[in-house]
Design a protein around this motif. Structure first.
Motif, PDB file in Angstrom:
ATOM      1  N   ALA A 126       0.807  -1.215   0.000  1.00 22.69           N
ATOM      2  CA  ALA A 126       0.000   0.000   0.000  1.00 22.69           C
ATOM      3  C   ALA A 126       0.847   1.275   0.000  1.00 22.69           C
ATOM      4  O   ALA A 126       0.355   2.353  -0.336  1.00 22.69           O
ATOM      5  CB  ALA A 126      -0.937   0.006   1.216  1.00 22.69           C
ATOM      6  N   TRP A 127       2.112   1.156   0.381  1.00 27.30           N
ATOM      7  CA  TRP A 127       2.992   2.333   0.385  1.00 27.30           C
ATOM      8  C   TRP A 127       3.030   3.017  -0.982  1.00 27.30           C
ATOM      9  O   TRP A 127       3.014   4.237  -1.081  1.00 27.30           O
ATOM     10  CB  TRP A 127       4.414   1.919   0.773  1.00 27.30           C
ATOM     11  CG  TRP A 127       4.682   1.864   2.236  1.00 27.30           C
ATOM     12  CD1 TRP A 127       3.823   1.469   3.209  1.00 27.30           C
ATOM     13  CD2 TRP A 127       5.918   2.194   2.893  1.00 27.30           C
ATOM     14  NE1 TRP A 127       4.437   1.510   4.434  1.00 27.30           N
ATOM     15  CE2 TRP A 127       5.723   1.950   4.272  1.00 27.30           C
ATOM     16  CE3 TRP A 127       7.153   2.627   2.443  1.00 27.30           C
ATOM     17  CZ2 TRP A 127       6.731   2.170   5.207  1.00 27.30           C
ATOM     18  CZ3 TRP A 127       8.162   2.837   3.367  1.00 27.30           C
ATOM     19  CH2 TRP A 127       7.950   2.610   4.741  1.00 27.30           C
ATOM     20  N   THR A 129       1.073   3.614  -3.440  1.00 25.69           N
ATOM     21  CA  THR A 129       0.022   4.530  -3.883  1.00 25.69           C
ATOM     22  C   THR A 129      -0.424   5.512  -2.807  1.00 25.69           C
ATOM     23  O   THR A 129      -1.299   6.343  -3.052  1.00 25.69           O
ATOM     24  CB  THR A 129      -1.205   3.737  -4.362  1.00 25.69           C
ATOM     25  OG1 THR A 129      -1.627   2.833  -3.322  1.00 25.69           O
ATOM     26  CG2 THR A 129      -0.855   2.933  -5.607  1.00 25.69           C
ATOM     27  N   ASN A 130       0.153   5.417  -1.619  1.00 21.43           N
ATOM     28  CA  ASN A 130      -0.193   6.346  -0.546  1.00 21.43           C
ATOM     29  C   ASN A 130       0.879   7.418  -0.379  1.00 21.43           C
ATOM     30  O   ASN A 130       1.907   7.405  -1.049  1.00 21.43           O
ATOM     31  CB  ASN A 130      -0.412   5.580   0.763  1.00 21.43           C
ATOM     32  CG  ASN A 130      -1.784   4.942   0.830  1.00 21.43           C
ATOM     33  OD1 ASN A 130      -2.744   5.573   1.258  1.00 21.43           O
ATOM     34  ND2 ASN A 130      -1.899   3.695   0.385  1.00 21.43           N
ATOM     35  N   GLU A 131       0.625   8.334   0.546  1.00 20.93           N
ATOM     36  CA  GLU A 131       1.516   9.488   0.715  1.00 20.93           C
ATOM     37  C   GLU A 131       2.959   9.090   0.981  1.00 20.93           C
ATOM     38  O   GLU A 131       3.883   9.699   0.427  1.00 20.93           O
ATOM     39  CB  GLU A 131       1.004  10.371   1.863  1.00 20.93           C
ATOM     40  CG  GLU A 131      -0.257  11.141   1.568  1.00 20.93           C
ATOM     41  CD  GLU A 131      -0.684  11.979   2.756  1.00 20.93           C
ATOM     42  OE1 GLU A 131      -0.333  13.179   2.822  1.00 20.93           O
ATOM     43  OE2 GLU A 131      -1.373  11.424   3.647  1.00 20.93           O
ATOM     44  N   LYS A 134       4.618   8.080  -2.260  1.00 17.14           N
ATOM     45  CA  LYS A 134       4.808   9.222  -3.159  1.00 17.14           C
ATOM     46  C   LYS A 134       5.968  10.100  -2.697  1.00 17.14           C
ATOM     47  O   LYS A 134       6.764  10.582  -3.507  1.00 17.14           O
ATOM     48  CB  LYS A 134       3.518  10.032  -3.248  1.00 17.14           C
ATOM     49  CG  LYS A 134       2.392   9.280  -3.952  1.00 17.14           C
ATOM     50  CD  LYS A 134       1.077  10.038  -3.907  1.00 17.14           C
ATOM     51  CE  LYS A 134      -0.043   9.226  -4.561  1.00 17.14           C
ATOM     52  NZ  LYS A 134      -1.346   9.919  -4.472  1.00 17.14           N
ATOM     53  N   LYS A 337       0.458   5.989   9.423  1.00 14.40           N
ATOM     54  CA  LYS A 337      -0.953   6.098   9.046  1.00 14.40           C
ATOM     55  C   LYS A 337      -1.503   4.793   8.475  1.00 14.40           C
ATOM     56  O   LYS A 337      -2.709   4.539   8.526  1.00 14.40           O
ATOM     57  CB  LYS A 337      -1.146   7.198   8.001  1.00 14.40           C
ATOM     58  CG  LYS A 337      -1.020   8.613   8.529  1.00 14.40           C
ATOM     59  CD  LYS A 337      -1.275   9.620   7.407  1.00 14.40           C
ATOM     60  CE  LYS A 337      -1.179  11.044   7.906  1.00 14.40           C
ATOM     61  NZ  LYS A 337      -1.439  12.033   6.802  1.00 14.40           N
ATOM     62  N   LEU A 338      -0.634   3.969   7.934  1.00 10.65           N
ATOM     63  CA  LEU A 338      -1.072   2.731   7.286  1.00 10.65           C
ATOM     64  C   LEU A 338      -1.076   1.531   8.220  1.00 10.65           C
ATOM     65  O   LEU A 338      -1.517   0.448   7.831  1.00 10.65           O
ATOM     66  CB  LEU A 338      -0.158   2.434   6.078  1.00 10.65           C
ATOM     67  CG  LEU A 338      -0.177   3.471   4.951  1.00 10.65           C
ATOM     68  CD1 LEU A 338       0.757   3.045   3.832  1.00 10.65           C
ATOM     69  CD2 LEU A 338      -1.589   3.671   4.413  1.00 10.65           C
TER      70      LEU A 338
END
Length: 339
Positions: A126-127, A129-131, A134, A337-338
């Motif tokens: 998930a890293w 596509t998440n902040e 990026k 956050k994830l």
């Protein structure tokens, strides 16, 4: 040459189609891929070497031969810890290497092997596509590196002396952690840390210079550590940590390619991420049987043990990383956050 002939030649040149950048590279571009892992084939061996070979074959096919590759396994092209810097300078084209190995050069990338921060493959994936992904991608581009394939691997522990399950087990042991942050956690648990790349673990354990080593399940198999170990804490199910070990490319080299070639490289790299997760998970299971066959005692981690390690990591590695700079603090918050 007569005036008429000159005009004819000039007219022919003017009418000739321009050679596109894609065609211009067709006869000239052979890229080198370096990594530290044992070499194999497209279908056999360490999946990281296989991924490099699959990447090379598919890019060559889709680029109609305008891009070709030479693969150098086992640090045969250059020393393991020199690869990241070489890519930044344009002296190496591509490498598949643990990102945390570059922590001394770019402190922020130590987040790629932060104990307790990534609890599963799903969170790691998930890293991208998440902040956090990026920002990490942006940082590396600024440092001259292009992320091609996002690869995560669970880690386990091979030991000569006793199984390492809870923090108390680490007391008095000489252990290889694999990153500055993992080493901090181990020191807080009472261990003496040993710093070296994974391809040097076997010799250190064989001579007794090291009691135990934390590394990925795939490396636990590929480097034959079962031959020098009596205990294995496996990474199947749950783990102390997950390691970010991407396929990367020199931005200086990437920027010289045509847009079509760049798009092909990025597309193939992304498509191979599913293969990487599948193979990493497979190795998490396989490693247990490999060690059991050699007579080693294999143990799996339970949630209470993982939480004990995570608690130590929060007050040592996480805090130290966050205190290093505003950028590090931002990266840590984004990753949290994830969880």
């Amino acid at each position: 040459m007569t005036s008429l002939k000159r005009r004819t030649v000039l007219s022919a040149l003017a009418a000739a189609p321009l050679i596109s950048p894609f065609s211009a590279w067709a006869q000239a571009t052979t890229l080198k891929i370096s990594h530290q892992f044992p070499g194999g084939t497209l279908t056999e061996g360490d999946f990281r070497d296989r991924l490099c070979r699959m990447f090379a074959a598919e890019v060559e096919k889709r680029s109609k031969g305008s891009l070709k590759f030479e693969i150098y396994p086992g640090s045969s092209l250059m020393k393991t810890n020199s690869q990241f810097s070489a890519m930044r300078k344009g002296a190496l084209d591509l490498s598949l290497v643990p990102l945390s190995y570059a922590g001394g050069e770019v402190p922020e990338v130590n987040i790629g092997l932060m104990p307790g921060l990534v609890p599963s493959y799903e969170v790691g994936a998930a890293w991208k596509t998440n902040e956090i992904g990026k920002e990490l991608n942006k940082l590396l581009l600024d440092k001259g590196i292009v992320l091609i394939s996002w690869i995560w691997q669970a880690g386990g522990v091979a030991s000569r002396t006793k199984a390492m399950i809870d923090p108390d087990d680490a007391k008095g042991m000489k252990i290889r952690g694999g990153s500055r942050e993992v080493d901090m956690m181990l020191k807080a648990a009472g261990a003496a840390v040993v710093t070296l790349p994974s391809n040097e673990i076997y010799a250190a354990m064989q001579t007794g210079a090291m009691d135990a080593a934390m590394t990925s399940s795939t490396s636990l198999i590929s480097f034959r550590l079962e031959e020098v170990s009596k205990f294995l804490t496996s990474g199947r199910g749950q783990s102390y940590w997950y390691m970010f070990e991407p396929l990367m490319m020199s931005k200086a080299i990437f920027d010289k390619l045509s847009k079509d070639q760049q798009a092909t490289i990025m597309a193939v790299g992304a498509e191979l991420e599913a293969f990487a997760i599948k193979e990493a998970k497979k190795d998490d299971v396989l490693v247990a049987s490999v060690y059991e066959k050699k007579g080693a005692k294999v143990v799996d981690l339970a949630a209470p043990s993982v939480k004990k390690w995570q608690a130590i990591a929060r007050t040592t590695a996480w805090k130290d990383y966050s205190d290093r700079s505003e950028n590090c603090a931002k990266f840590l918050k984004l990753a949290e956050k994830l969880i």
